[in-house]
Design an enzyme around this catalytic site. Structure first.
Site, PDB file in Angstrom:
ATOM      1  N   CYS A 286      83.711  47.177   2.544  1.00  0.00           N
ATOM      2  CA  CYS A 286      84.460  48.254   3.170  1.00  0.00           C
ATOM      3  C   CYS A 286      84.787  47.875   4.612  1.00  0.00           C
ATOM      4  O   CYS A 286      84.315  46.881   5.134  1.00  0.00           O
ATOM      5  CB  CYS A 286      83.668  49.556   3.147  1.00  0.00           C
ATOM      6  SG  CYS A 286      82.083  49.461   3.995  1.00  0.00           S
ATOM      7  N   CYS A 287      85.590  48.716   5.249  1.00  0.00           N
ATOM      8  CA  CYS A 287      86.059  48.358   6.586  1.00  0.00           C
ATOM      9  C   CYS A 287      84.904  48.316   7.590  1.00  0.00           C
ATOM     10  O   CYS A 287      84.688  47.338   8.269  1.00  0.00           O
ATOM     11  CB  CYS A 287      87.121  49.349   7.041  1.00  0.00           C
ATOM     12  SG  CYS A 287      88.638  49.229   6.059  1.00  0.00           S
TER      13      CYS A 287
END
Length: 261
Positions: free
Chosen positions: A105-106
């Protein structure tokens, strides 16, 4: 070879009706890296071009600087392990701040949160210039090459090339992984990067900008937006950041002198 995608039975809702169908989804793969028999980090990634990913990640973390720093690499892609033996020792404190889970994920940017970023991010000395037409062509070429994204919609895409043509394209569920694969490709093939352009599918975050600085490029192209911190870093690191490349239009956020008619 490991599968990059898999097919899953799903229920799709469309215009008031439900139907059973098959959807193609991106695979997610944990890869644990050991350096000189010491656990260094676990990356969650797409299971392709793993050797490039490892080399690019180690270079971006400051563990290696060139291909010859690696004495041996033993990749067990089915088990999810990569054992690296270097031609040098790494200080114990390097493992202390580098050993961590890096998710797909970011997440929070690593810019200036870790000493390795300070040590390896470089002010660009690139004199490369690019025309508006070359910006839009490179973005289109990257999108046309992104076959896994077209199948799944679940990965980030990145390319590296000259203003005239794309040299290499890589994709991954993690945006930082896609960039590390490009970096690893250049290290393994001893490709100079100062004259190259980085083309990216996602937004230009501070993490992406930091990766670009570590690779050594002077121009970053994106079809999405930059963040405020990324713009500040691009200004400081002498990198031309161009976003919202859509059709024949785009925004130049920093160092516009590299874009010439």
């Amino acid at each position: 070879m490991l599968k990059i995608t898999s097919d899953r039975k799903i229920t799709r809702y469309n215009n008031g009706t439900f139907e059973e169908t098959i959807d193609t989804v991106a695979e997610e793969f944990p890869l644990t890296i050991y350096i000189n028999d010491i656990e260094f980090a676990t990356l969650v990634c797409s299971p392709d071009h793993l050797e490039e990913l490892v080399m690019g990640f180690l270079a971006s973390e400051g563990a290696i600087r060139k291909f010859s720093d690696i004495k041996s690499m033993n990749l067990d892609d089915h088990g999810g392990f990569c054992h690296i033996e270097l031609n040098k020792d790494i200080p114990t404190d390097h493992f202390t701040y580098s050993k961590r889970i890096l998710g797909s994920c970011c997440g929070k940017s690593r810019q200036f949160y870790f000493q390795s970023d300070v040590d390896t991010a470089k002010v660009s000395m690139s004199k490369t210039t690019i025309t508006p037409g070359q910006c839009t062509v490179l973005m289109k070429e990257m999108q046309d090459t992104s076959t896994i994204f077209k199948e799944t919609g679940g990965i980030h895409n990145a390319s590296l090339g000259t203003p005239e043509k794309m040299v290499v394209h890589r994709g991954d569920i993690g945006r930082h992984n896609a960039l590390d694969k490009l970096y690893g490709y250049c290290i393994e093939n001893r490709i100079p990067v100062r004259d190259k352009v980085l083309v990216f599918s996602g937004r230009i975050s501070s993490e992406v900008l930091t990766k670009a600085a570590k690779i050594g490029v002077g121009i970053v192209l994106s079809k999405s937006a930059p963040t405020d911190l990324a713009i500040k870093l691009a200004e400081d690191l002498n990198i031309t950041a161009i976003g919202f490349i859509r059709g024949e239009s785009f925004n130049i956020y920093t160092h516009p002198w590299r874009v010439v008619s």
